[in-house]
Design an enzyme around this catalytic site. Structure first.
Site, PDB file in Angstrom:
ATOM      1  N   ARG A   1     -21.348 -16.251  18.444  1.00  0.00           N
ATOM      2  CA  ARG A   1     -21.022 -14.978  19.101  1.00  0.00           C
ATOM      3  C   ARG A   1     -22.103 -14.672  20.134  1.00  0.00           C
ATOM      4  O   ARG A   1     -23.267 -14.490  19.778  1.00  0.00           O
ATOM      5  CB  ARG A   1     -20.947 -13.875  18.048  1.00  0.00           C
ATOM      6  CG  ARG A   1     -20.742 -12.478  18.611  1.00  0.00           C
ATOM      7  CD  ARG A   1     -20.574 -11.444  17.483  1.00  0.00           C
ATOM      8  NE  ARG A   1     -20.361 -10.117  18.042  1.00  0.00           N
ATOM      9  CZ  ARG A   1     -21.289  -9.151  18.071  1.00  0.00           C
ATOM     10  NH1 ARG A   1     -22.482  -9.338  17.556  1.00  0.00           N
ATOM     11  NH2 ARG A   1     -21.007  -7.986  18.617  1.00  0.00           N
TER      12      ARG A   1
ATOM     13  N   HIS B   1     -22.198  -5.988  25.884  1.00  0.00           N
ATOM     14  CA  HIS B   1     -23.245  -5.697  24.904  1.00  0.00           C
ATOM     15  C   HIS B   1     -24.337  -4.916  25.643  1.00  0.00           C
ATOM     16  O   HIS B   1     -25.461  -5.375  25.779  1.00  0.00           O
ATOM     17  CB  HIS B   1     -23.772  -6.987  24.257  1.00  0.00           C
ATOM     18  CG  HIS B   1     -24.461  -6.786  22.942  1.00  0.00           C
ATOM     19  ND1 HIS B   1     -24.095  -7.471  21.789  1.00  0.00           N
ATOM     20  CD2 HIS B   1     -25.490  -6.010  22.580  1.00  0.00           C
ATOM     21  CE1 HIS B   1     -24.889  -7.118  20.791  1.00  0.00           C
ATOM     22  NE2 HIS B   1     -25.762  -6.220  21.246  1.00  0.00           N
TER      23      HIS B   1
ATOM     24  N   GLU C   1     -20.577  -2.297  19.454  1.00  0.00           N
ATOM     25  CA  GLU C   1     -21.163  -1.028  19.033  1.00  0.00           C
ATOM     26  C   GLU C   1     -21.076   0.071  20.087  1.00  0.00           C
ATOM     27  O   GLU C   1     -22.108   0.556  20.592  1.00  0.00           O
ATOM     28  CB  GLU C   1     -22.633  -1.229  18.625  1.00  0.00           C
ATOM     29  CG  GLU C   1     -22.806  -2.243  17.511  1.00  0.00           C
ATOM     30  CD  GLU C   1     -24.212  -2.240  16.908  1.00  0.00           C
ATOM     31  OE1 GLU C   1     -25.119  -1.657  17.516  1.00  0.00           O
ATOM     32  OE2 GLU C   1     -24.386  -2.804  15.829  1.00  0.00           O
TER      33      GLU C   1
ATOM     34  N   ASN D   1     -20.511  -4.456  12.092  1.00  0.00           N
ATOM     35  CA  ASN D   1     -21.947  -4.714  11.992  1.00  0.00           C
ATOM     36  C   ASN D   1     -22.519  -3.802  10.916  1.00  0.00           C
ATOM     37  O   ASN D   1     -22.258  -2.592  10.921  1.00  0.00           O
ATOM     38  CB  ASN D   1     -22.657  -4.406  13.318  1.00  0.00           C
ATOM     39  CG  ASN D   1     -22.264  -5.374  14.422  1.00  0.00           C
ATOM     40  OD1 ASN D   1     -21.544  -6.345  14.179  1.00  0.00           O
ATOM     41  ND2 ASN D   1     -22.735  -5.120  15.622  1.00  0.00           N
TER      42      ASN D   1
ATOM     43  N   TYR E   1     -26.149  -2.897   8.662  1.00  0.00           N
ATOM     44  CA  TYR E   1     -27.583  -3.091   8.405  1.00  0.00           C
ATOM     45  C   TYR E   1     -28.110  -2.225   7.256  1.00  0.00           C
ATOM     46  O   TYR E   1     -28.914  -2.689   6.458  1.00  0.00           O
ATOM     47  CB  TYR E   1     -28.406  -2.791   9.670  1.00  0.00           C
ATOM     48  CG  TYR E   1     -28.218  -3.815  10.761  1.00  0.00           C
ATOM     49  CD1 TYR E   1     -28.979  -4.980  10.783  1.00  0.00           C
ATOM     50  CD2 TYR E   1     -27.259  -3.644  11.756  1.00  0.00           C
ATOM     51  CE1 TYR E   1     -28.802  -5.930  11.776  1.00  0.00           C
ATOM     52  CE2 TYR E   1     -27.072  -4.593  12.750  1.00  0.00           C
ATOM     53  CZ  TYR E   1     -27.849  -5.736  12.755  1.00  0.00           C
ATOM     54  OH  TYR E   1     -27.669  -6.684  13.727  1.00  0.00           O
TER      55      TYR E   1
HETATM   56  C1  PNW Z   1     -27.455  -3.716  16.888  1.00  0.00           C
HETATM   57  N1  PNW Z   1     -28.979   2.243  14.992  1.00  0.00           N
HETATM   58  O1  PNW Z   1     -28.127  -2.619  17.398  1.00  0.00           O
HETATM   59  C2  PNW Z   1     -27.114  -4.537  18.114  1.00  0.00           C
HETATM   60  O2  PNW Z   1     -25.782  -4.956  18.203  1.00  0.00           O
HETATM   61  C3  PNW Z   1     -28.065  -5.656  18.381  1.00  0.00           C
HETATM   62  O3  PNW Z   1     -28.104  -5.909  19.752  1.00  0.00           O
HETATM   63  C4  PNW Z   1     -29.424  -5.320  17.800  1.00  0.00           C
HETATM   64  O4  PNW Z   1     -30.421  -6.239  18.162  1.00  0.00           O
HETATM   65  C5  PNW Z   1     -29.255  -5.251  16.288  1.00  0.00           C
HETATM   66  O5  PNW Z   1     -28.245  -4.327  15.929  1.00  0.00           O
HETATM   67  C6  PNW Z   1     -30.536  -4.877  15.555  1.00  0.00           C
HETATM   68  O6  PNW Z   1     -30.972  -3.608  15.947  1.00  0.00           O
HETATM   69  C7  PNW Z   1     -28.320  -1.440  16.722  1.00  0.00           C
HETATM   70  O7  PNW Z   1     -29.848   2.950  15.421  1.00  0.00           O
HETATM   71  C8  PNW Z   1     -29.281  -0.591  17.240  1.00  0.00           C
HETATM   72  O8  PNW Z   1     -28.310   2.605  14.003  1.00  0.00           O
HETATM   73  C9  PNW Z   1     -29.502   0.633  16.662  1.00  0.00           C
HETATM   74  C10 PNW Z   1     -28.755   1.006  15.569  1.00  0.00           C
HETATM   75  C11 PNW Z   1     -27.796   0.163  15.042  1.00  0.00           C
HETATM   76  C12 PNW Z   1     -27.590  -1.063  15.626  1.00  0.00           C
END
Ligand code: PNW
Length: 467
Positions: free
Chosen positions: A77, A121, A166, A294, A296
């Site tokens: 991707r 992106h 996102e 996505n 986290y």
């Molecule tokens: C994602 N938040 O970013 C992106 O898709 C990537 O480019 C990035 O490197 C990765 O996650 C890690 O950060 C985010 O604040 C940035 O919740 C910020 C947030 C979530 C995802």
């Protein structure tokens, strides 16, 4: 305990994004994007880091595809930089930029790796921001034109076209809290951006259907698992409000054909949503072959009465924990640990919960984890290796959580680790490392971390290796 296996045909991949890895910011006709402008503005990124060179992938792409092959990935991707292929964001296309992605796609196909291309992106051509950016409807129309150019050129050599990565970040971090490019803090503009990103998705989705009928269509959302601080009715309502802004503002129009009524009511003091025109919601709801997710970490909220001390704090939560929109009646709470180097809490149960929610609410919608991973302060050992045990443990537990969701009935088709390489982590620059492959930014040397070897075992066996 027997090791967990994944369904036959489950897709193992990894993900990157153009501005985070390519560098070559002014080469071969590339124009400036909002991330060039933002990262070059003093005070915007940690240590003043920019994506000018990044992981130099623009020159080292062939070597990087070698790593992808060696890892045994089924899919890769990546994202296409709009300012590389259409430098001003409208009008003429830049053949050198198109050629770069065309070579990349051809080589992936030769290697037997599925190309999964993200159209956007976050690197909006600066000229379009100067003309109003995502709060302006015209940006969505420009995006449709850009999509026609790249889908026309790459067509169904791309296995899966993902319109956006996102849109929550683009709208709320770019135009709400301002911690991402272009760094504007305009609540009404952020909500207009939400709509125009959704609209642009629908317009581009129709372009894919027309010009590349054999390709799959997707969009990637960073959906939020939002938990209440207590079981009070007030906290439950805080969850509902943030769920509307963060999740249903996208899921509603994309998958159900309409914005949720409670979102419109909650945000009435900020905007009347008159930027939504007749027919827009129908345009947006183009059927998706796969919904990219996505994941986290989780989000913890409570109702806020407007007087007591507010605990909003981005120390122990994602940027989702700083006020990213006018939610004056909600307080984002620090979360229980452990944490990654981003300060994000580690909670694999949120992965299972999210996938089960989606499969319950949208039962016929195939899902794909398009990002999951962790930043940790890696160290190179005297033996030259990177023993990133915490990343292996994070990946192990989250992939196990994906398996648990599949056991629970979720139709999850694949998993992409974020990220293939250490890269430019937006506002945090090169200080945060998400790669399973280390990048030495002085020499551009790539070194596999233990997590890469571990992931290779997983892709080869389709069975989750115990760390
Ligand atoms: C994602 N938040 O970013 C992106 O898709 C990537 O480019 C990035 O490197 C990765 O996650 C890690 O950060 C985010 O604040 C940035 O919740 C910020 C947030 C979530 C995802």
């Amino acid at each position: 305990m027997t090791a967990r296996s994944f369904p036959e045909g489950f897709v193992w991949g990894s993900a990157t994004a153009a501005y985070q890895i390519e560098g070559a910011a002014t080469e071969d006709g590339r124009g400036p994007s909002i991330w060039d402008t933002y990262s070059h503005t003093p005070g915007r990124t940690l240590n003043g880091d920019t994506g000018d060179v990044a992981a130099d992938h623009y020159h080292r792409w062939a070597e990087d595809l070698g790593h992808i092959k060696e890892l045994g990935l089924d899919a890769y991707r990546f994202s296409i930089a709009w300012p590389r292929v259409q430098p001003g964001g409208s009008g003429a296309f830049n053949q050198a930029g198109i050629d770069f992605y065309s070579r990349l796609v051809d080589r992936l196909l030769e290697l037997g790796v599925r190309p999964v291309a993200t159209m956007y992106h976050w690197d909006l051509p600066q000229e379009l921001e100067d003309a109003g950016g995502w709060p302006a409807r015209d940006t969505a129309l420009r995006f449709q034109e850009y999509a026609a150019g790249i889908v026309g050129a790459l067509g169904d050599r791309v296995h899966t076209w993902t319109t956006f990565n996102e849109p929550w970040c683009s709208a709320y971090l770019g135009y709400g809290s301002g911690v991402h490019a272009p760094g504007r803090t305009e609540p009404a503009g952020a909500l207009a951006a939400v709509h125009h990103l959704n609209l642009a998705h629908g317009l581009a989705g129709r372009v894919v259907r027309e010009l590349a009928p054999a390709a799959e269509l997707s969009v990637t959302l960073n959906l939020h698992v939002i938990r209440p601080a207590s079981d009070s009715a007030a906290d439950a309502d805080a969850v509902r409000r943030i769920d509307a802004l963060a999740n249903r503002a996208f899921l509603g129009p994309l998958l159900s054909g309409a914005y949720p009524a409670d979102l419109l009511a909650d945000t009435a003091p900020v905007t009347d949503w008159s930027f939504v025109r007749d027919g827009d919601e129908k345009t947006i709801a183009v059927p998706l072959d796969v919904l990219g997710v996505n994941y986290y970490s989780t989000t913890l909220v409570r109702a806020w009465d407007g007087t007591s001390a507010r605990s909003d704090n981005d120390g122990h939560g994602s940027s989702a924990h700083t006020p990213w929109i006018a939610a004056d009646d909600v307080d984002f709470l620090p979360q229980p640990g452990p944490y990654t180097a981003m300060g994000w809490n580690i909670d694999p149960s949120g992965m299972t919960e999210l996938l089960l929610r989606l499969s319950r609410e949208y039962p016929n919608q195939p899902l794909m984890i398009t990002e999951n991973g962790a930043a940790f302060p890696d160290e190179v050992s005297p033996d030259g290796r990177i023993h990133d045990d915490r990343r292996v443990d994070y990946l192990y537990r989250h992939i196990d959580a994906v398996g648990a969701a599949i056991d629970g009935g979720a139709d999850v088709r694949g998993y992409f680790v974020w990220s293939l390489l250490d890269n430019f982590e937006w506002g945090y620059g090169y200080d945060r490392r998400f790669g399973i492959i280390r990048v030495d930014y002085d020499t551009q040397l790539r070194t596999w971390k233990d997590s890469a070897y571990w992931y290779q075992t997983l892709t080869r066996t389709n069975t989750l290796p115990t760390p």
